[in-house]
Design an enzyme around this catalytic site. Structure first.
Site, PDB file in Angstrom:
ATOM      1  N   PHE A 141     -10.964   1.233  40.349  1.00 27.25           N
ATOM      2  CA  PHE A 141     -10.296   1.920  39.298  1.00 27.25           C
ATOM      3  C   PHE A 141     -11.062   2.051  38.011  1.00 27.25           C
ATOM      4  O   PHE A 141     -11.729   1.098  37.584  1.00 27.25           O
ATOM      5  CB  PHE A 141      -9.018   0.941  39.059  1.00 27.25           C
ATOM      6  N   ASP A 211      -9.513  -7.638  41.917  1.00 26.18           N
ATOM      7  CA  ASP A 211      -8.402  -7.168  41.488  1.00 26.18           C
ATOM      8  C   ASP A 211      -7.310  -6.915  42.259  1.00 26.18           C
ATOM      9  O   ASP A 211      -7.344  -6.068  43.123  1.00 26.18           O
ATOM     10  CB  ASP A 211      -8.846  -5.808  40.594  1.00 26.18           C
ATOM     11  N   TYR A 236       3.323  -5.253  35.905  1.00 31.74           N
ATOM     12  CA  TYR A 236       4.420  -4.149  35.958  1.00 31.74           C
ATOM     13  C   TYR A 236       4.390  -3.335  37.244  1.00 31.74           C
ATOM     14  O   TYR A 236       5.150  -2.339  37.376  1.00 31.74           O
ATOM     15  CB  TYR A 236       4.276  -3.475  34.599  1.00 31.74           C
ATOM     16  N   LYS A 237       3.622  -3.825  38.229  1.00 31.66           N
ATOM     17  CA  LYS A 237       3.604  -2.813  39.321  1.00 31.66           C
ATOM     18  C   LYS A 237       4.762  -3.475  40.439  1.00 31.66           C
ATOM     19  O   LYS A 237       5.875  -3.765  40.183  1.00 31.66           O
ATOM     20  CB  LYS A 237       2.254  -2.677  40.110  1.00 31.66           C
ATOM     21  N   ARG A 385       0.400  10.442  45.934  1.00 34.50           N
ATOM     22  CA  ARG A 385       0.602   9.065  46.227  1.00 34.50           C
ATOM     23  C   ARG A 385       2.067   8.912  46.319  1.00 34.50           C
ATOM     24  O   ARG A 385       2.951   8.994  45.362  1.00 34.50           O
ATOM     25  CB  ARG A 385      -0.096   8.205  45.223  1.00 34.50           C
TER      26      ARG A 385
HETATM   27  C1  PLP Z   1      -2.939  -0.601  37.368  1.00 34.62           C
HETATM   28  C2  PLP Z   1      -4.431  -1.027  37.268  1.00 34.62           C
HETATM   29  C3  PLP Z   1      -4.899  -1.431  36.221  1.00 34.62           C
HETATM   30  C4  PLP Z   1      -4.207  -1.381  34.942  1.00 34.62           C
HETATM   31  O1  PLP Z   1      -4.741  -2.153  33.907  1.00 34.62           O
HETATM   32  P1  PLP Z   1      -3.980  -2.075  32.648  1.00 34.62           P
HETATM   33  O2  PLP Z   1      -4.870  -3.027  31.664  1.00 34.62           O
HETATM   34  O3  PLP Z   1      -2.738  -2.668  32.912  1.00 34.62           O
HETATM   35  O4  PLP Z   1      -4.041  -0.790  31.988  1.00 34.62           O
HETATM   36  C5  PLP Z   1      -6.410  -1.818  36.356  1.00 34.62           C
HETATM   37  N1  PLP Z   1      -6.863  -1.967  37.593  1.00 34.62           N
HETATM   38  C6  PLP Z   1      -6.285  -1.596  38.682  1.00 34.62           C
HETATM   39  C7  PLP Z   1      -7.169  -1.734  39.941  1.00 34.62           C
HETATM   40  C8  PLP Z   1      -5.037  -1.136  38.437  1.00 34.62           C
HETATM   41  O5  PLP Z   1      -4.315  -0.717  39.939  1.00 34.62           O
END
Ligand code: PLP
Length: 426
Positions: A141, A211, A236-237, A385
């Site tokens: 990401f 992660d 939050y996911k 998605r």
């Molecule tokens: C959703 C997600 C994030 C989000 O990071 P935030 O700091 O909450 O914005 C980071 N890494 C991955 C792999 C994600 O899926």
């Protein structure tokens, strides 16, 4: 219980078959614990989980009673002070971690910074500066890579190296400080071999940082069994903690005392209320706290974790794979003729919990499906998605979602300018 194999072996799956699968679903009872608008099919729980029905009254209590009536006394009376630790303990079972190895604080991005700098400093000290590379892949990401680059700007002589997922294991060497990967590819939905890659990293003397934003709450994690060193995940996911809910950090107990995290705020101090100028980190996982947390967001995440207490994560995984198998199968049967193809791995054990479909007009198709009550999202260049959150998504929902995509394709929605307009958040 219906499995991906059941779906794969079935000749033709009708909507009424899907209704029957829903009746056999051991997780069916959880759907009524979420507040979802009637008629909406929500396939974006991998980006923002749904609202548990128990959350609003809990937040209202925190606001009106704990804050309104009791004011600052609530730091002790309602134990706001230990909320980050307490919620971390509630997340630990989903990770295969001990309660003292998990803490909630800040955002995923911020926590990645804390852990990456800690890992670089630890490896520098152990290897006389030989181990200086954060090794990641080219499908991680973007925020993860931006933060890794920033960590390297701040730790002398370090560097981020990105290689293709296929060549990752061969790229681990005596310069690798930490192998840093996302467990599930946020675009394709491909699942990495956490246990195998962790082992390979350790064999070469490197640490791992995983992660698990797209796997915590979607499948069983066994951090301690797999010897994971460090991990970060999202509140939050799939966990349903609410928009901007804080993230969690995992650090294996064997490393805790030697991790020197860079954001040394008073909440990570051994004794914050002594107000001394000398920073002495807390002994345990509390050292990863920085400053005063958002109590409202923590209360929202804690309420969601109380819902998770009775959930079998094995049932979640079995249902998630059955639903993704169903979506892939129906896509081949109902959408192929319109040029929609599947990007997500076809073999179940290589999948996370979302399905990615490909079409050159993917953006417009997603927008048109949203207009018809099927919520998915879009990732460039042309991926659609659809997240599968098994606590509130069912088999008939999945059938209806693919049927809606079929209508949208049939109507050639991409000719409608309404569906071509891009908002800032896609
Ligand atoms: C959703 C997600 C994030 C989000 O990071 P935030 O700091 O909450 O914005 C980071 N890494 C991955 C792999 C994600 O899926």
């Amino acid at each position: 219980m219906i499995t991906w194999q059941t779906i794969l072996d079935a000749k033709n799956i009708s909507r009424s078959d899907c209704e029957r699968f829903d009746q056999d679903d051991p997780l069916a009872e959880y759907r009524s614990q979420f507040s979802l608008p009637p008629g909406l099919i929500y396939l974006d729980g991998n980006s923002l989980g749904a609202l548990p029905k128990s959350t609003p009254s809990r937040i209202q209590h925190v606001i009106e009673h704990e804050w309104g009536n009791r004011l600052i006394a609530s730091w002790n009376e309602s134990d706001w002070f230990h909320a980050q630790k307490r919620v971390g303990e509630k997340i630990a079972p989903l990770l295969g971690a001990e309660p003292n190895e998990v803490i909630v604080s800040d955002s995923t991005s911020v926590n990645l910074y804390k852990l990456l700098v800690s890992a670089l400093l630890l490896q520098h000290a152990r290897s006389e500066n030989q181990r200086r590379v954060i090794l990641s892949d080219t499908s991680n990401f973007p925020t993860d890579i931006y933060i890794a680059q920033s960590a390297c700007r701040c730790v002398k002589n370090s560097e981020v190296v990105q290689v293709s997922p296929e060549s990752l294991i061969d790229a681990i060497n005596e310069e690798t400080a930490v192998v840093f990967l996302s467990h599930v590819d946020f675009k394709s939905g491909a699942l990495s071999d956490m246990s195998g890659i962790t082992q390979a990293a350790h064999d070469a003397g490197a640490l791992v940082l995983w992660d698990v934003a797209h796997s915590a709450g979607a499948l069983e994690l066994r951090f301690n069994e797999w010897n994971v060193d460090l991990a970060v995940g999202c509140g939050y996911k799939y966990l349903n903690g609410g928009p901007g809910a804080p993230s969690f950090i995992f650090a294996a107990e064997r490393h805790l005392a030697s991790l020197d995290q860079p954001l040394t705020g008073w909440f990570g101090h051994h004794a914050p209320f002594e107000f001394t100028y000398e920073f002495k980190p807390a002994d345990g996982i509390e050292r990863f706290q920085a400053g005063t947390p958002s109590i409202l967001s923590l209360a929202s995440l804690e309420t969601a974790m109380d819902l998770w207490r009775t959930v079998s994560i094995n049932d979640v995984r079995v249902k998630s794979l059955a639903l993704s198998e169903l979506m892939l199968k129906l896509t081949r049967e109902m959408l192929h003729e319109f040029g929609v193809t599947t990007t997500t791995p076809t073999s179940a054990e290589k999948r996370g919990s979302h399905v990615a479909l490909h079409h050159s007009e993917g953006f417009a198709i997603v927008q048109a499906a949203i207009a018809k009550g099927v919520i998915g999202d879009f990732r460039p260049p042309d991926l659609m998605r659809f997240g599968i959150a098994p606590l509130y998504v069912g088999y008939a929902d999945t059938w209806d979602a693919v049927d809606t995509l079929r209508q949208v394709c049939k109507e050639e929605c991409w000719n409608d300018p309404r569906f071509q307009t891009r908002s800032e958040v896609t």
